[in-house]
Design a protein around this motif. Structure first.
Motif, PDB file in Angstrom:
ATOM      1  N   LEU A 525       0.830  -1.198   0.000  1.00  0.00           N
ATOM      2  CA  LEU A 525       0.000   0.000   0.000  1.00  0.00           C
ATOM      3  C   LEU A 525       0.869   1.254   0.000  1.00  0.00           C
ATOM      4  CD1 LEU A 525      -2.631  -1.160   2.634  1.00  0.00           C
ATOM      5  CD2 LEU A 525      -2.923  -1.065   0.158  1.00  0.00           C
ATOM      6  N   VAL A 526       1.956   1.233   0.786  1.00  0.00           N
ATOM      7  CA  VAL A 526       2.835   2.400   0.830  1.00  0.00           C
ATOM      8  C   VAL A 526       3.488   2.623  -0.536  1.00  0.00           C
ATOM      9  CG1 VAL A 526       4.862   3.393   1.934  1.00  0.00           C
ATOM     10  CG2 VAL A 526       3.252   2.062   3.291  1.00  0.00           C
ATOM     11  N   ARG A 546      12.860   5.297   2.366  1.00  0.00           N
ATOM     12  CA  ARG A 546      12.032   4.171   2.815  1.00  0.00           C
ATOM     13  C   ARG A 546      12.740   3.462   3.971  1.00  0.00           C
ATOM     14  NH1 ARG A 546      11.751   4.572  -2.709  1.00  0.00           N
ATOM     15  NH2 ARG A 546       9.694   4.333  -3.716  1.00  0.00           N
ATOM     16  N   GLN A 547      12.036   3.320   5.079  1.00  0.00           N
ATOM     17  CA  GLN A 547      12.562   2.621   6.254  1.00  0.00           C
ATOM     18  C   GLN A 547      11.538   1.572   6.674  1.00  0.00           C
ATOM     19  OE1 GLN A 547      13.557   5.499   9.264  1.00  0.00           O
ATOM     20  NE2 GLN A 547      14.980   6.614   7.948  1.00  0.00           N
ATOM     21  N   LEU A 590       7.835   1.784   8.316  1.00  0.00           N
ATOM     22  CA  LEU A 590       6.878   0.732   8.693  1.00  0.00           C
ATOM     23  C   LEU A 590       7.414   0.037   9.936  1.00  0.00           C
ATOM     24  CD1 LEU A 590       5.784  -1.076   5.406  1.00  0.00           C
ATOM     25  CD2 LEU A 590       4.305   0.026   7.055  1.00  0.00           C
ATOM     26  N   SER A 591       6.538  -0.166  10.933  1.00  0.00           N
ATOM     27  CA  SER A 591       6.953  -0.879  12.140  1.00  0.00           C
ATOM     28  C   SER A 591       5.721  -1.480  12.797  1.00  0.00           C
ATOM     29  CB  SER A 591       7.667   0.061  13.116  1.00  0.00           C
ATOM     30  OG  SER A 591       6.792   1.086  13.546  1.00  0.00           O
ATOM     31  N   ALA A 592       5.969  -2.450  13.670  1.00  0.00           N
ATOM     32  CA  ALA A 592       4.897  -3.086  14.451  1.00  0.00           C
ATOM     33  C   ALA A 592       5.299  -3.024  15.919  1.00  0.00           C
ATOM     34  CB  ALA A 592       4.676  -4.523  14.001  1.00  0.00           C
ATOM     35  N   VAL A 598      -0.049  -2.103  13.140  1.00  0.00           N
ATOM     36  CA  VAL A 598       1.119  -1.721  12.337  1.00  0.00           C
ATOM     37  C   VAL A 598       1.114  -0.202  12.202  1.00  0.00           C
ATOM     38  CG1 VAL A 598       2.097  -1.780  10.025  1.00  0.00           C
ATOM     39  CG2 VAL A 598       1.293  -3.880  11.072  1.00  0.00           C
ATOM     40  N   HIS A 599       2.271   0.417  12.373  1.00  0.00           N
ATOM     41  CA  HIS A 599       2.382   1.861  12.286  1.00  0.00           C
ATOM     42  C   HIS A 599       3.057   2.249  10.971  1.00  0.00           C
ATOM     43  CE1 HIS A 599       2.075   2.769  16.887  1.00  0.00           C
ATOM     44  NE2 HIS A 599       1.107   1.998  16.424  1.00  0.00           N
ATOM     45  N   ILE A 600       2.369   3.105  10.202  1.00  0.00           N
ATOM     46  CA  ILE A 600       2.938   3.696   8.985  1.00  0.00           C
ATOM     47  C   ILE A 600       3.163   5.171   9.285  1.00  0.00           C
ATOM     48  CG2 ILE A 600       2.600   4.160   6.536  1.00  0.00           C
ATOM     49  CD1 ILE A 600       0.683   1.805   6.435  1.00  0.00           C
TER      50      ILE A 600
END
Length: 673
Positions: A525-526, A546-547, A590-592, A598-600
């Motif tokens: 999606l990103v 992008r990370q 992007l991280s969880a 999930v955090h964008i």
């Protein structure tokens, strides 16, 4: 001290309270001043570090070229900060390149020999900031700040505030102690008054009122016990008179209770008659025996109409009777009351929806005595609820259309950029074809055709004929090169057209799945959101960082997520344009952080958001851009919430950039859609 001991209790307690209040306030203000002074020193050190880092970065070039003028000009700009009293710029051999300040300050800087970091001495802060160039230390910047003036100003401010607060507190303590002193002195004065009354009137039936349980209360109990023993001697003589008085008192109490009951009944009747709600009382068989004024008006009954022959269920339509009989009466008998929505029939036979409360009144033995019901017209409320539902539907539809517009805008931007490339490639192809040397080949062939009879003699003896084979060879090389260039341009043209097809297909795929929850990888999606803004990034010189960390799949409506991300990325680009930076950067991470979401995160180094606007950015209609409509972030927050997620913002202030965090639920933690 002896004079204070002889003072009244009120004055003693007031003095102690005011003394304690003054000491406590003094300690509190001293602690607060120390904390503020420490906070000021830490804040100033942090601010000095930021200024030092920026100034050292600006001085790197001057140090490399040993440009004293440029270095002095940079250090002169620090004079605008009143707390910085001295600055010194050295190159690696400790040679001074630029300086401003007093000689005493310079001696202090040279004597410290600090390589890097801080040295805090009282109100003076010394910072040594290395000057780096290409990762190599080229010199050292020393900044000396003096906080004496700021500390003195803070001390004066807190001294004034302390004086005002102390005066107000002492006045308030004096007033409150004067008001509440009666809780201590009044019981003693009452006990003394009771003793004087008994001494003057010889009435031993008088008792001192016990108002507290402290030592005065114990004294009051002992005093009353003494009076009881004295009164016992008179009890036998006054027995008959006491019994008669008791009967009189009982009769008076009964009369008073009856009057109070009648007054309460009259007040209740007045309330029931004045209320716009319908109130009905009925016996256990459902026969009405009371109907208030509002009910008589709705049902078309005269005020003197006898209602005892009417059944309460007759006031309701059939479906409402079923609800009351099967649900209302059993629930009221079991729980004491029942509430629900039913309907009544007016005198015109019109059905009106009401909210109804049914109450079962029981006696002390638990037997049913009668029913009461209260009904309120909810027609306007139902109409308002219907209007609210329509408004919510319109808002959701507007949000969906806004999301489609965001996606379509992204598609048009990308398609427009690619069409520019298509136009350039097509123009190059047309220009090359227009400048082609194919007509010259035709001329050479015509020349050979005209010399068909003596072609060998023409090619060997004629000066122009001798040049013709070489010319044809160069013409062939030119055609080969031209053909390769045309093939490259046509290939590029094909790739651009394929890119347009991919962008349009992506938009169509998102439009088709709107409103459907799918299990998707977050990075896809990103990347789709980035692809729809890629042309704008290239045109405005924005670097995308992008990370991505490995995260579980999410279950979301991909169209809503794309709408949110496109809006966040576009807002970040606008923020970069407003900041007018050369190093424009947008970071997508992007991280969880937990097992639920999930955090964008979309971050930029743009114009930033002021603190007063942080709490308003998601409000409907709020925008800081002249051409903005103030709907994007609001609809994005609503869309995130509808998917079980959230949208939040953080910014250190103007010029510090901003970060928007989109939280989306992980598949395992998402309830069934």
């Amino acid at each position: 001290m002896r004079k204070l001991r002889d003072r009244p209790i009120r004055q003693k307690i007031t003095f102690v309270i005011m003394l304690i209040s003054g000491v406590v306030l003094l300690l509190a203000f001293a602690a607060l001043f120390c904390f503020q002074a420490y906070t000021l020193r830490q804040h100033s050190a942090h601010e000095l570090a930021v200024v030092g880092e920026i100034t050292a970065h600006n001085c790197a070039t001057a140090v490399m070229f040993k440009d004293e003028g440029a270095a002095a000009q940079i250090l002169t700009g620090l004079k605008t900060m009143p707390q910085i009293v001295s600055a010194r710029l050295e190159i690696m051999d400790q040679q001074r390149l630029a300086y401003f300040g007093g000689s005493r300050d310079e001696l202090e800087i040279k004597g410290a020999r600090l390589q890097s970091g801080f040295r805090i001495d009282g109100n003076r802060i010394l910072l040594a900031q290395p000057v780096m160039l290409d990762g190599k230390r080229e010199g050292t910047l020393y900044l000396l700040a003096d906080l004496q003036a700021m500390t003195s100003q803070l001390l004066k401010l807190y001294g004034g505030i302390f004086a005002l607060v102390l005066a107000a507190s002492l006045l308030l303590a004096f007033f409150l102690s004067s008001q509440f002193m009666r809780f201590v002195t009044d019981p003693i004065l009452r006990l003394a008054g009771t003793a004087r009354t008994i001494a003057h009137q010889h009435d031993y039936s008088v008792r001192a009122t016990k108002v507290c349980g402290d030592e005065v209360g114990v004294l009051t109990d002992a005093f009353n016990q003494m009076l009881a023993q004295i009164q016992t001697q008179d009890t036998a003589l006054q027995g008959a008179q006491g019994a008669l008085q008791e009967q009189v008192n009982a009769l008076q109490r009964e009369i008073s209770e009856r009057k109070r009951a009648e007054a309460a009944h009259a007040r209740l009747t007045a309330i029931l008659e004045a209320t716009p709600d319908i109130v009905i009382s009925a016996d256990p068989n459902g026969s009405a025996f009371y109907l208030n004024h509002a009910g008589r008006h709705v049902f078309g009954l005269a005020e003197d109409k006898d209602v005892t022959r009417l059944k309460t269920l007759d006031f309701h339509p059939g479906w409402a009777r079923t609800i009351i009989s099967e649900e209302g009466f059993p629930a009221a008998l079991q729980n004491g009351s029942w509430a629900g929505e039913t309907a009544i029939l007016t005198r015109d036979g019109q059905e009106v929806h009401v909210s109804q409360v049914l109450i079962a009144h029981k006696n002390l033995e638990g037997e049913l005595e009668y029913f009461s019901t209260v009904m309120r017209d909810i027609t306007e409320r139902r109409q308002a609820e219907k209007a609210l539902r329509l408004s919510q539907q319109k808002l959701l539809e507007t949000s969906r259309l806004a999301g489609m517009a965001e996606v379509a805008t992204g598609v048009l931007h990308n398609v427009g950029n690619v069409l520019n490339s298509v136009n350039v490639s097509a123009g190059l192809v047309v220009e090359k074809l227009r400048r082609s040397k194919a007509p010259k080949l035709v001329k050479a062939a015509a020349l050979l055709t005209t010399r068909n009879g003596d072609l060998g003699e023409y090619l060997t003896l004629d000066e122009n004929g001798q040049k013709l084979p070489g010319y044809l060879a160069k013409l062939g090389e030119f055609f080969i090169e031209e053909n390769a260039e045309l093939i490259r341009e046509v290939d590029q043209l094909g790739r651009n057209i394929e890119h347009i097809k991919e962008v349009v297909a992506m938009q169509q795929s998102y439009a088709k799945v709107s409103g459907v929850f799918e299990t998707l990888p977050a990075h896809q999606l990103v990347e789709d959101a980035i692809a729809m803004n890629l042309g704008a990034f290239e045109r405005h010189g924005v670097f995308v960082d992008r990370q991505y960390s490995p995260v579980p799949p999410i279950r979301v409506d991909r169209h809503k997520v794309l709408q949110i991300l496109i809006n966040l990325i576009r807002n970040a680009k606008y923020a970069l344009d407003d900041a007018q930076r050369t190093d424009k950067r947008i970071t997508l991470s992007l991280s969880a952080p937990n097992k639920q979401s999930v955090h964008i995160v979309v971050s930029d180094n743009g114009i930033g958001i002021s603190p007063e606007n942080l709490i308003r950015v998601f409000a409907h209609g709020f925008t800081t851009r002249e051409e903005g409509h103030g709907f994007g972030l609001h609809s994005g927050a609503l869309a995130a919430r509808s998917m079980g997620g959230a949208l939040s913002v953080a910014s250190a202030g103007i010029g510090q950039g901003a970060s928007f965090t989109l939280e989306l639920p992980i598949v395992s933690s998402t309830p069934n859609a």
